[in-house]
Design a protein around this motif. Structure first.
Motif, mmCIF file in Angstrom:
data_model
loop_
_atom_site.group_PDB
_atom_site.id
_atom_site.type_symbol
_atom_site.label_atom_id
_atom_site.label_comp_id
_atom_site.label_asym_id
_atom_site.label_seq_id
_atom_site.Cartn_x
_atom_site.Cartn_y
_atom_site.Cartn_z
ATOM 1 N N THR A 151 1.000 -1.365 -0.036
ATOM 2 C CA THR A 151 -0.177 0.370 -0.144
ATOM 3 C C THR A 151 1.426 1.326 -0.021
ATOM 4 O OG1 THR A 151 0.218 0.314 2.116
ATOM 5 C CG2 THR A 151 -1.741 -1.294 0.897
ATOM 6 N N ARG A 152 0.544 2.266 -0.479
ATOM 7 C CA ARG A 152 1.253 3.841 -0.262
ATOM 8 C C ARG A 152 1.589 4.107 1.102
ATOM 9 N NH1 ARG A 152 1.714 7.010 -4.574
ATOM 10 N NH2 ARG A 152 1.870 8.201 -2.919
ATOM 11 N N SER A 179 14.193 11.630 -2.799
ATOM 12 C CA SER A 179 13.635 10.093 -4.098
ATOM 13 C C SER A 179 12.276 9.999 -3.657
ATOM 14 C CB SER A 179 14.559 9.094 -3.836
ATOM 15 O OG SER A 179 15.638 9.920 -4.595
ATOM 16 N N ARG A 180 11.247 10.068 -2.976
ATOM 17 C CA ARG A 180 10.342 10.253 -2.188
ATOM 18 C C ARG A 180 9.484 9.214 -3.231
ATOM 19 N NH1 ARG A 180 8.323 10.046 3.107
ATOM 20 N NH2 ARG A 180 9.029 11.535 3.342
ATOM 21 N N GLU A 181 8.507 10.294 -3.498
ATOM 22 C CA GLU A 181 7.683 9.453 -4.529
ATOM 23 C C GLU A 181 8.084 8.695 -5.564
ATOM 24 O OE1 GLU A 181 4.511 10.741 -4.383
ATOM 25 O OE2 GLU A 181 5.100 11.571 -2.873
ATOM 26 N N HIS A 182 9.635 8.611 -6.738
ATOM 27 C CA HIS A 182 10.064 7.705 -8.031
ATOM 28 C C HIS A 182 10.435 6.260 -6.687
ATOM 29 C CE1 HIS A 182 11.306 6.252 -11.357
ATOM 30 N NE2 HIS A 182 12.598 6.319 -11.035
ATOM 31 N N TRP A 183 10.529 6.694 -5.756
ATOM 32 C CA TRP A 183 10.734 4.942 -5.040
ATOM 33 C C TRP A 183 9.702 4.316 -4.972
ATOM 34 C CZ3 TRP A 183 10.191 3.071 -0.569
ATOM 35 C CH2 TRP A 183 11.251 1.387 -0.176
ATOM 36 N N LYS A 184 8.903 5.417 -3.940
ATOM 37 C CA LYS A 184 7.576 4.756 -3.593
ATOM 38 C C LYS A 184 6.591 4.267 -4.667
ATOM 39 C CE LYS A 184 4.910 7.751 -0.984
ATOM 40 N NZ LYS A 184 4.420 8.601 -0.472
ATOM 41 N N HIS A 233 19.143 2.564 -10.024
ATOM 42 C CA HIS A 233 20.204 2.667 -9.398
ATOM 43 C C HIS A 233 18.380 3.008 -8.331
ATOM 44 C CE1 HIS A 233 22.720 4.833 -11.088
ATOM 45 N NE2 HIS A 233 23.352 4.859 -10.161
ATOM 46 N N HIS A 234 17.188 3.350 -8.407
ATOM 47 C CA HIS A 234 15.927 3.311 -7.683
ATOM 48 C C HIS A 234 15.846 1.926 -7.683
ATOM 49 C CE1 HIS A 234 15.666 7.609 -8.082
ATOM 50 N NE2 HIS A 234 15.193 7.927 -7.062
ATOM 51 N N ARG A 235 15.965 0.844 -8.999
ATOM 52 C CA ARG A 235 15.433 0.226 -8.720
ATOM 53 C C ARG A 235 15.839 -1.380 -7.763
ATOM 54 N NH1 ARG A 235 15.558 -0.420 -15.665
ATOM 55 N NH2 ARG A 235 16.207 1.876 -15.073
ATOM 56 N N ILE A 236 17.594 -0.747 -8.142
ATOM 57 C CA ILE A 236 18.097 -1.482 -6.848
ATOM 58 C C ILE A 236 17.878 -1.124 -5.648
ATOM 59 C CG2 ILE A 236 20.817 -1.362 -6.152
ATOM 60 C CD1 ILE A 236 21.723 -1.476 -8.525
ATOM 61 N N SER A 237 17.656 0.488 -4.561
ATOM 62 C CA SER A 237 17.590 0.764 -4.238
ATOM 63 C C SER A 237 15.791 -0.178 -3.088
ATOM 64 C CB SER A 237 17.103 1.839 -3.665
ATOM 65 O OG SER A 237 16.727 1.891 -2.224
ATOM 66 N N VAL A 238 14.952 -0.240 -4.550
ATOM 67 C CA VAL A 238 13.823 -1.317 -3.918
ATOM 68 C C VAL A 238 13.987 -2.673 -4.004
ATOM 69 C CG1 VAL A 238 11.870 -1.312 -5.115
ATOM 70 C CG2 VAL A 238 12.236 0.959 -5.071
ATOM 71 N N ALA A 239 14.716 -2.983 -4.963
ATOM 72 C CA ALA A 239 14.352 -4.107 -4.494
ATOM 73 C C ALA A 239 16.089 -5.012 -3.619
ATOM 74 C CB ALA A 239 15.693 -4.935 -5.992
ATOM 75 N N ARG A 240 16.586 -4.708 -2.339
ATOM 76 C CA ARG A 240 17.279 -4.363 -1.369
ATOM 77 C C ARG A 240 15.782 -4.219 -0.251
ATOM 78 N NH1 ARG A 240 23.325 -4.106 -1.221
ATOM 79 N NH2 ARG A 240 22.544 -3.795 1.031
ATOM 80 N N ASP A 241 15.851 -3.014 -0.290
ATOM 81 C CA ASP A 241 14.535 -3.500 0.529
ATOM 82 C C ASP A 241 13.169 -4.119 0.185
ATOM 83 O OD1 ASP A 241 13.702 -1.186 2.513
ATOM 84 O OD2 ASP A 241 11.547 -1.622 1.099
ATOM 85 N N HIS A 242 13.103 -5.317 -0.688
ATOM 86 C CA HIS A 242 12.296 -6.304 -0.655
ATOM 87 C C HIS A 242 13.162 -7.679 -0.146
ATOM 88 C CE1 HIS A 242 8.385 -4.795 -2.055
ATOM 89 N NE2 HIS A 242 8.781 -3.692 -3.085
ATOM 90 N N GLY A 243 13.824 -7.178 -0.208
ATOM 91 C CA GLY A 243 14.810 -8.996 0.669
ATOM 92 C C GLY A 243 15.104 -9.239 -0.699
ATOM 93 N N LEU A 244 15.217 -8.548 -1.920
ATOM 94 C CA LEU A 244 16.050 -9.652 -3.262
ATOM 95 C C LEU A 244 17.273 -9.670 -2.941
ATOM 96 C CD1 LEU A 244 13.481 -8.287 -5.584
ATOM 97 C CD2 LEU A 244 12.990 -10.243 -4.466
ATOM 98 N N LEU A 245 18.144 -10.604 -3.559
ATOM 99 C CA LEU A 245 19.345 -10.883 -3.135
ATOM 100 C C LEU A 245 19.597 -11.072 -4.787
ATOM 101 C CD1 LEU A 245 19.872 -14.398 -0.668
ATOM 102 C CD2 LEU A 245 20.044 -11.554 -0.532
ATOM 103 N N THR A 246 19.119 -10.813 -5.290
ATOM 104 C CA THR A 246 19.734 -11.014 -7.584
ATOM 105 C C THR A 246 18.970 -9.994 -8.335
ATOM 106 O OG1 THR A 246 18.147 -12.759 -7.775
ATOM 107 C CG2 THR A 246 20.605 -13.000 -7.424
ATOM 108 N N ILE A 247 19.122 -9.122 -9.213
ATOM 109 C CA ILE A 247 18.296 -8.280 -10.564
ATOM 110 C C ILE A 247 18.739 -8.480 -11.530
ATOM 111 C CG2 ILE A 247 20.071 -6.925 -9.528
ATOM 112 C CD1 ILE A 247 17.284 -5.051 -9.343
#
Length: 205
Positions: A62-63, A144-149, A179-193
């Protein structure tokens, strides 16, 4: 992208955000009882929305949850910088590779296509200003808030994000785009991209 969100981390994140909204909603509801007239009605409506957001099952992301996750990352980044200053150390920053000058400008380039790479292998950026926008752990700055979210919500709800673009230097990678996609992936706990990889090799003399 591949990998999965650790269930415990996902639950803790959601639980903390829901607890804050539940407390806020209860406080507003109590205030609505005391305040009469139009003001009390408006407080009651806001309180009801907060309480519903806290207790009603919602989609995967959710937002409000995205906002909670973003603010937590920004706080951790600031805390890490403060600790580094107290210890008289330089904050952990991304390495910067200038691909328009020096050895990288004349390096042999070999396109390897889209591959799954370890997120922890991305240690640098080809854009100097991105080294200020993200720290070594790809925690973002507040701007980076809005794009990251938006990206976080897309990832949380199962969207397939485009591959990032990287240079490969031996066993590590330098991000060119994503860069933002890496940040989001890390926050979701992903190990690879997934990444579109271009290998750089120093020109032979």
């Amino acid at each position: 992208m591949s990998g999965a969100v650790p269930p415990a981390l996902s639950w803790i994140s959601h639980h903390r955000g829901a607890t804050r909204r539940l407390s806020g909603g209860a406080a507003l509801m109590a205030a609505a009882v005391v305040v009469r007239g139009t003001g009390g009605v408006l407080l009651g409506i806001v309180a009801t929305l907060l309480l519903l957001d806290a207790v009603v099952p919602m989609p995967a992301g959710t937002r409000s949850e995205a906002d909670d996750r973003f603010r937590a990352l920004v706080r951790r980044r600031r805390r890490a910088r403060r600790i580094a200053r107290l210890r008289r150390r330089t904050p952990a920053c991304l390495d910067v590779l200038d691909d328009g000058a020096g050895w990288a400008a004349s390096a042999e380039r070999r396109a390897l296509g889209v591959q799954s790479i370890a997120i922890d292998s991305v240690t640098g950026t080809a854009e100097a200003f991105k080294a200020r926008a993200f720290d070594r752990a790809f925690r973002p700055e507040a701007d980076s808030r809005e794009h990251w979210k938006r990206l976080w919500l897309a990832q949380a709800n199962g969207a397939t994000l485009p591959p990032i673009s990287v240079y490969r230097l031996g066993d590590r990678h330098v991000v060119r785009d994503g860069h933002h996609r890496i940040s989001v992936a890390r926050d979701h706990g992903l190990l690879t991209i997934d990444a579109d990889v271009v290998e750089l090799r120093r020109a032979r003399r």
